[in-house]
Design a protein around this motif. Structure first.
Motif, PDB file in Angstrom:
ATOM      1  N   ALA A   1       0.825  -1.208   0.000  1.00 13.24           N
ATOM      2  CA  ALA A   1       0.000   0.000   0.000  1.00 13.24           C
ATOM      3  C   ALA A   1       0.857   1.255   0.000  1.00 13.24           C
TER       4      ALA A   1
ATOM      5  N   ARG B   1       1.234   4.160  -3.054  1.00 13.93           N
ATOM      6  CA  ARG B   1       1.072   5.595  -2.839  1.00 13.93           C
ATOM      7  C   ARG B   1       2.314   6.357  -3.313  1.00 13.93           C
TER       8      ARG B   1
ATOM      9  N   LEU C   1      -4.335   0.670  -5.512  1.00 15.52           N
ATOM     10  CA  LEU C   1      -4.396   1.023  -4.095  1.00 15.52           C
ATOM     11  C   LEU C   1      -5.837   1.005  -3.591  1.00 15.52           C
TER      12      LEU C   1
ATOM     13  N   GLU D   1      -7.014  -1.226  -0.441  1.00 19.34           N
ATOM     14  CA  GLU D   1      -7.545  -0.615   0.776  1.00 19.34           C
ATOM     15  C   GLU D   1      -8.969  -1.084   1.064  1.00 19.34           C
ATOM     16  N   GLN D   2      -9.696  -1.492   0.022  1.00 18.80           N
ATOM     17  CA  GLN D   2     -11.067  -1.968   0.206  1.00 18.80           C
ATOM     18  C   GLN D   2     -11.107  -3.246   1.026  1.00 18.80           C
TER      19      GLN D   2
ATOM     20  N   LEU E   1      -8.436  -4.292   3.058  1.00 20.16           N
ATOM     21  CA  LEU E   1      -7.536  -4.278   4.212  1.00 20.16           C
ATOM     22  C   LEU E   1      -8.343  -4.339   5.507  1.00 20.16           C
TER      23      LEU E   1
ATOM     24  N   SER F   1      -9.310  -3.323   9.276  1.00 20.29           N
ATOM     25  CA  SER F   1      -9.312  -1.956   9.822  1.00 20.29           C
ATOM     26  C   SER F   1      -8.005  -1.623  10.522  1.00 20.29           C
TER      27      SER F   1
ATOM     28  N   ARG G   1      -5.631  -0.723   7.785  1.00 21.12           N
ATOM     29  CA  ARG G   1      -6.047   0.504   7.107  1.00 21.12           C
ATOM     30  C   ARG G   1      -5.652   1.728   7.924  1.00 21.12           C
TER      31      ARG G   1
ATOM     32  N   VAL H   1      -1.897   2.383   7.382  1.00 18.59           N
ATOM     33  CA  VAL H   1      -1.622   2.972   6.071  1.00 18.59           C
ATOM     34  C   VAL H   1      -2.096   4.420   6.023  1.00 18.59           C
ATOM     35  N   ASN H   2      -3.303   4.676   6.562  1.00 17.63           N
ATOM     36  CA  ASN H   2      -3.833   6.037   6.546  1.00 17.63           C
ATOM     37  C   ASN H   2      -2.988   6.980   7.398  1.00 17.63           C
TER      38      ASN H   2
END
Length: 327
Positions: A90, A94, A112, A116-117, A119, A121, A124, A127-128
């Motif tokens: 991921a 990016r 990506l 992410e859909q 991944l 939580s 996620r 990564v976020n």
């Protein structure tokens, strides 16, 4: 019914585990897989057949030295990634969306979004957090076409000659080469190849290759210019283009000197645990003097003698500025 459902779930879980095992190691014997999965060899064979019906190309070789191997198929089947691998992919996607390779930004964003859909939580959030609290200070760099890179990489793999128009320092030319490999400095991509017309090894900036290179005939392997491709490119960029070169023995370990310099500005060689040879090219030896001093490592000059004269002159001037008389 409950028993059947339980058996199906157990089989599905075993297939996922089998697929994961095949992805992390190149070759597995039947008995090894059976021991890992807690089943017999016949069940392993049946599970391998089920994976094949799902589109996974599992190759099998008979005999004592044979085994199972996950191969390449006509279509890309789903991949199993552990937590760290998923985060790495991921973050890499990016980065690729804003990198030095043109033409893959939209593709990277689409990939990506798919990742992410699915991944969990917990991943996620990791990564976020990286995306929200990281700022990319992207310098102006020459970007290269992704099709050009893949064409070159394929020619290196298949040992096929390439022809391409090249915008060099002396104007445009057509080059005919035997490609060896690609190197990336973080700002630019370089191709190392044997120039058929020049009869020598050359380093080409990929962003100066105009259009997609045309593949040609296969060529036999050639002795590379150096054991380490990265070291060769470093020497070509930091030393070869310049009129003067300075050779120094730095009284510090290789890793210390490497951390204070750049592979595109100097060429380093490990002498022993406490010394490193540094070679740098320069249009003027006088410019090198203060730059060397700023590395902050004791050193001795191997050559040229002119560099020693510049060091003496600057040392005397600095001592006078400090209020000391040169001894």
């Amino acid at each position: 019914m409950a028993g059947r459902l339980g058996g199906m779930l157990e089989t599905s879980a075993r297939l996922l585990k089998l697929l994961s095992l095949l992805q992390v190691r190149r070759d597995w014997t039947g008995p090894d897989l059976a021991a890992r999965l807690g089943v017999d060899v016949r069940t392993v064979r049946r599970d391998v057949d089920k994976l094949r019906t799902l589109g996974y190309p599992v190759n099998a070789a008979p005999g004592v030295s044979g085994g199972y191997q996950l191969g390449a198929g006509a279509e890309l089947p789903p991949l199993l990634l552990d937590d760290d691998e998923a985060v790495a992919v991921a973050v890499g996607l990016r980065t690729a969306a804003n990198g030095t390779v043109a033409g893959i930004e939209e593709t990277s964003v689409r990939a990506l979004a798919k990742l992410e859909q699915v991944l969990p939580s917990r991943l996620r959030r990791r990564v976020n957090a990286l995306g929200q609290h990281t700022v990319a200070l992207t310098p102006t760099v020459a970007r290269v076409d992704s099709g050009t890179l893949t064409a070159i990489a394929g020619a290196c793999r298949d040992r096929r000659r390439l022809r391409f128009p090249y915008a060099g320092r002396d104007g445009g030319t057509r080059r005919h080469v035997e490609p060896l490999g690609l190197a990336h400095t973080g700002r630019r991509w370089y191709l190392v190849a044997w120039d058929v017309d020049k009869g020598d090894w050359r380093t080409f900036r990929v962003d100066r290759i105009e259009g997609e290179p045309a593949p040609g005939a296969r060529f036999p392997p050639r002795e590379p210019p150096a054991e380490d491709l990265a070291s060769y490119v470093s020497r070509q960029l930091s030393v070869a283009p310049y009129q003067h070169r300075a050779r120094l023995v730095m009284h510090a370990p290789y890793d210390v000197v490497a951390a204070r310099t750049s592979m595109t500005s100097v060429h380093l060689e490990r002498i022993d645990d406490g010394r490193t040879r540094l070679t740098v090219g320069t249009p003027s030896l006088e410019e090198v003097v203060l730059w060397i001093a700023m590395i902050g490592v004791d050193f001795e000059v191997e050559g040229p003698e002119e560099l020693r004269e510049h060091l003496r002159s600057h040392a005397a001037r600095l001592l006078r500025a400090a209020g000391d008389r040169p001894g």
